[in-house]
Motif scaffolding. Structure first.
Motif, PDB file in Angstrom:
ATOM      1  N   ARG A  22      -7.823 -41.468 -44.120  1.00 57.33           N
ATOM      2  CA  ARG A  22      -9.257 -41.578 -44.379  1.00 57.33           C
ATOM      3  C   ARG A  22      -9.909 -42.338 -43.227  1.00 57.33           C
ATOM      4  O   ARG A  22      -9.217 -42.972 -42.426  1.00 57.33           O
ATOM      5  CB  ARG A  22      -9.507 -42.312 -45.702  1.00 57.33           C
ATOM      6  N   PRO A  23     -11.241 -42.301 -43.114  1.00 57.60           N
ATOM      7  CA  PRO A  23     -11.884 -42.996 -41.984  1.00 57.60           C
ATOM      8  C   PRO A  23     -11.831 -44.501 -42.121  1.00 57.60           C
ATOM      9  O   PRO A  23     -11.707 -45.047 -43.226  1.00 57.60           O
ATOM     10  CB  PRO A  23     -13.328 -42.479 -42.047  1.00 57.60           C
ATOM     11  N   ASP A  44     -14.612 -50.734 -33.310  1.00 55.69           N
ATOM     12  CA  ASP A  44     -14.540 -50.719 -31.858  1.00 55.69           C
ATOM     13  C   ASP A  44     -14.569 -49.261 -31.386  1.00 55.69           C
ATOM     14  O   ASP A  44     -14.655 -48.328 -32.186  1.00 55.69           O
ATOM     15  CB  ASP A  44     -13.305 -51.454 -31.361  1.00 55.69           C
ATOM     16  N   ALA A  45     -14.489 -49.059 -30.085  1.00 50.89           N
ATOM     17  CA  ALA A  45     -14.619 -47.707 -29.528  1.00 50.89           C
ATOM     18  C   ALA A  45     -13.509 -46.781 -30.015  1.00 50.89           C
ATOM     19  O   ALA A  45     -13.749 -45.611 -30.330  1.00 50.89           O
ATOM     20  CB  ALA A  45     -14.615 -47.784 -27.999  1.00 50.89           C
ATOM     21  N   THR A  92     -14.041 -43.375 -32.266  1.00 47.90           N
ATOM     22  CA  THR A  92     -13.535 -42.075 -31.824  1.00 47.90           C
ATOM     23  C   THR A  92     -12.665 -41.442 -32.897  1.00 47.90           C
ATOM     24  O   THR A  92     -12.769 -40.243 -33.179  1.00 47.90           O
ATOM     25  CB  THR A  92     -12.727 -42.227 -30.521  1.00 47.90           C
ATOM     26  N   PHE A  93     -11.807 -42.262 -33.524  1.00 51.94           N
ATOM     27  CA  PHE A  93     -10.954 -41.739 -34.594  1.00 51.94           C
ATOM     28  C   PHE A  93     -11.802 -41.197 -35.741  1.00 51.94           C
ATOM     29  O   PHE A  93     -11.546 -40.102 -36.258  1.00 51.94           O
ATOM     30  CB  PHE A  93     -10.017 -42.832 -35.107  1.00 51.94           C
ATOM     31  N   ASN A  94     -12.801 -41.966 -36.174  1.00 49.48           N
ATOM     32  CA  ASN A  94     -13.661 -41.520 -37.266  1.00 49.48           C
ATOM     33  C   ASN A  94     -14.375 -40.215 -36.916  1.00 49.48           C
ATOM     34  O   ASN A  94     -14.551 -39.338 -37.769  1.00 49.48           O
ATOM     35  CB  ASN A  94     -14.688 -42.587 -37.620  1.00 49.48           C
ATOM     36  N   TYR A  95     -14.782 -40.092 -35.653  1.00 47.22           N
ATOM     37  CA  TYR A  95     -15.459 -38.868 -35.220  1.00 47.22           C
ATOM     38  C   TYR A  95     -14.516 -37.673 -35.305  1.00 47.22           C
ATOM     39  O   TYR A  95     -14.887 -36.605 -35.817  1.00 47.22           O
ATOM     40  CB  TYR A  95     -15.960 -39.043 -33.788  1.00 47.22           C
ATOM     41  N   ARG A 125      -9.148 -27.257 -32.607  1.00 50.39           N
ATOM     42  CA  ARG A 125     -10.559 -27.131 -32.981  1.00 50.39           C
ATOM     43  C   ARG A 125     -11.213 -28.461 -33.343  1.00 50.39           C
ATOM     44  O   ARG A 125     -12.442 -28.557 -33.328  1.00 50.39           O
ATOM     45  CB  ARG A 125     -10.700 -26.137 -34.139  1.00 50.39           C
ATOM     46  N   ALA A 126     -10.415 -29.462 -33.706  1.00 55.77           N
ATOM     47  CA  ALA A 126     -10.989 -30.772 -34.040  1.00 55.77           C
ATOM     48  C   ALA A 126     -10.407 -31.892 -33.188  1.00 55.77           C
ATOM     49  O   ALA A 126     -10.820 -33.041 -33.337  1.00 55.77           O
ATOM     50  CB  ALA A 126     -10.760 -31.080 -35.524  1.00 55.77           C
ATOM     51  N   GLN A 127      -9.445 -31.569 -32.325  1.00 60.06           N
ATOM     52  CA  GLN A 127      -8.775 -32.565 -31.484  1.00 60.06           C
ATOM     53  C   GLN A 127      -8.181 -33.690 -32.329  1.00 60.06           C
ATOM     54  O   GLN A 127      -8.186 -34.856 -31.928  1.00 60.06           O
ATOM     55  CB  GLN A 127      -9.716 -33.142 -30.419  1.00 60.06           C
ATOM     56  N   LEU A 128      -7.665 -33.313 -33.502  1.00 58.28           N
ATOM     57  CA  LEU A 128      -7.001 -34.288 -34.371  1.00 58.28           C
ATOM     58  C   LEU A 128      -5.558 -33.844 -34.576  1.00 58.28           C
ATOM     59  O   LEU A 128      -5.301 -32.846 -35.262  1.00 58.28           O
ATOM     60  CB  LEU A 128      -7.715 -34.382 -35.723  1.00 58.28           C
ATOM     61  N   PRO A 129      -4.592 -34.544 -33.976  1.00 56.77           N
ATOM     62  CA  PRO A 129      -3.194 -34.118 -34.079  1.00 56.77           C
ATOM     63  C   PRO A 129      -2.581 -34.476 -35.434  1.00 56.77           C
ATOM     64  O   PRO A 129      -3.070 -35.350 -36.148  1.00 56.77           O
ATOM     65  CB  PRO A 129      -2.514 -34.888 -32.943  1.00 56.77           C
TER      66      PRO A 129
END
Length: 221
Positions: A150-151, A158-159, A163-166, A44-48
């Motif tokens: 944490r973010p 950088d890109a 993406t990680f923060n998103y 649901r968040a694409q965060l493994p």
């Protein structure tokens, strides 16, 4: 009924709810349950390798005259992608920062000392590098550690870091939404509660269990 009688009824009822429902709707997570939670965040968040979203909330309590800010009850919790509470810790009074509450909480100590039976580190999807630990995610107010992610700071991203923060922000929204659903379902938390702080703790715990019960056993769209 008199005020003291009603207060006793509320306290006894909330205590009974805690004793009867705690084991079924807010159990201490097993390793398999952590893996199921991590799968939810991946889908649901694409965060493994995320096993929970962390945040804190202050509950306002109507304070007597000249009592200062001590009549705030604060709690920190982990939430999953079904908007349920995983672990709850209520213990601080006053306008204490969430990170400080977390460090002083049993949940924080359990996480730091690896007493939560977290899954073993696992490879990230599509990665052949070393396994990454399973972590909880919090906002920038929490300290970075091998147990808590944490973010990145906003400046000079950088890109890949954007993406990680998103992705981390998407995961964190689940705990924010959990608090929103919780307070609007149990509207007593939308205004200062006229109870002694120790009784507010009992009410919070009972409402958390009822929230999880409804999220687990009621069909939701």
């Amino acid at each position: 009924m008199g005020t003291s009688t009603i207060a006793g009824v509320v306290r006894a009822t909330c205590s009974a709810i805690w004793l009867r429902l705690k084991a079924s709707v807010l159990p201490h997570p097993t390793r398999q349950q952590w893996l199921d939670i991590a799968q939810g965040f991946l889908e649901r968040a694409q965060l493994p390798n995320c096993i929970g979203a962390l945040d804190g909330k202050h509950i306002r309590v109507k304070k007597p005259t000249n009592s200062g800010s001590q009549y705030y009850n604060s709690f920190v919790c982990l939430a999953d992608t079904n908007y349920r509470f995983i672990i709850l810790d209520i213990r601080s009074y006053g306008s204490t920062a969430n990170a400080r509450i977390f460090r002083a909480s049993r949940m924080g100590r359990w996480l730091q000392s690896n007493q939560l039976d977290r899954p073993q580190p696992a490879n990230l999807p599509g990665s052949t590098g070393p396994p990454a630990p399973c972590v909880v995610v919090g906002d920038k107010g929490f300290a970075l550690s091998s147990q808590l992610m944490r973010p990145f700071p906003r400046r000079g991203l950088d890109a890949q870091r954007r993406t990680f923060n998103y992705r981390l922000s998407r995961a964190r929204r689940f705990v924010e939404c959990t608090f929103g659903i919780f307070t609007h379902k149990w509207r007593v938390f939308l205004s200062p509660i006229q109870l002694a702080p120790q009784n507010v703790n009992v009410v919070i715990k009972a409402c958390v269990l009822l929230h999880n019960y409804l999220r687990t056993y009621e069909a939701t769209p």
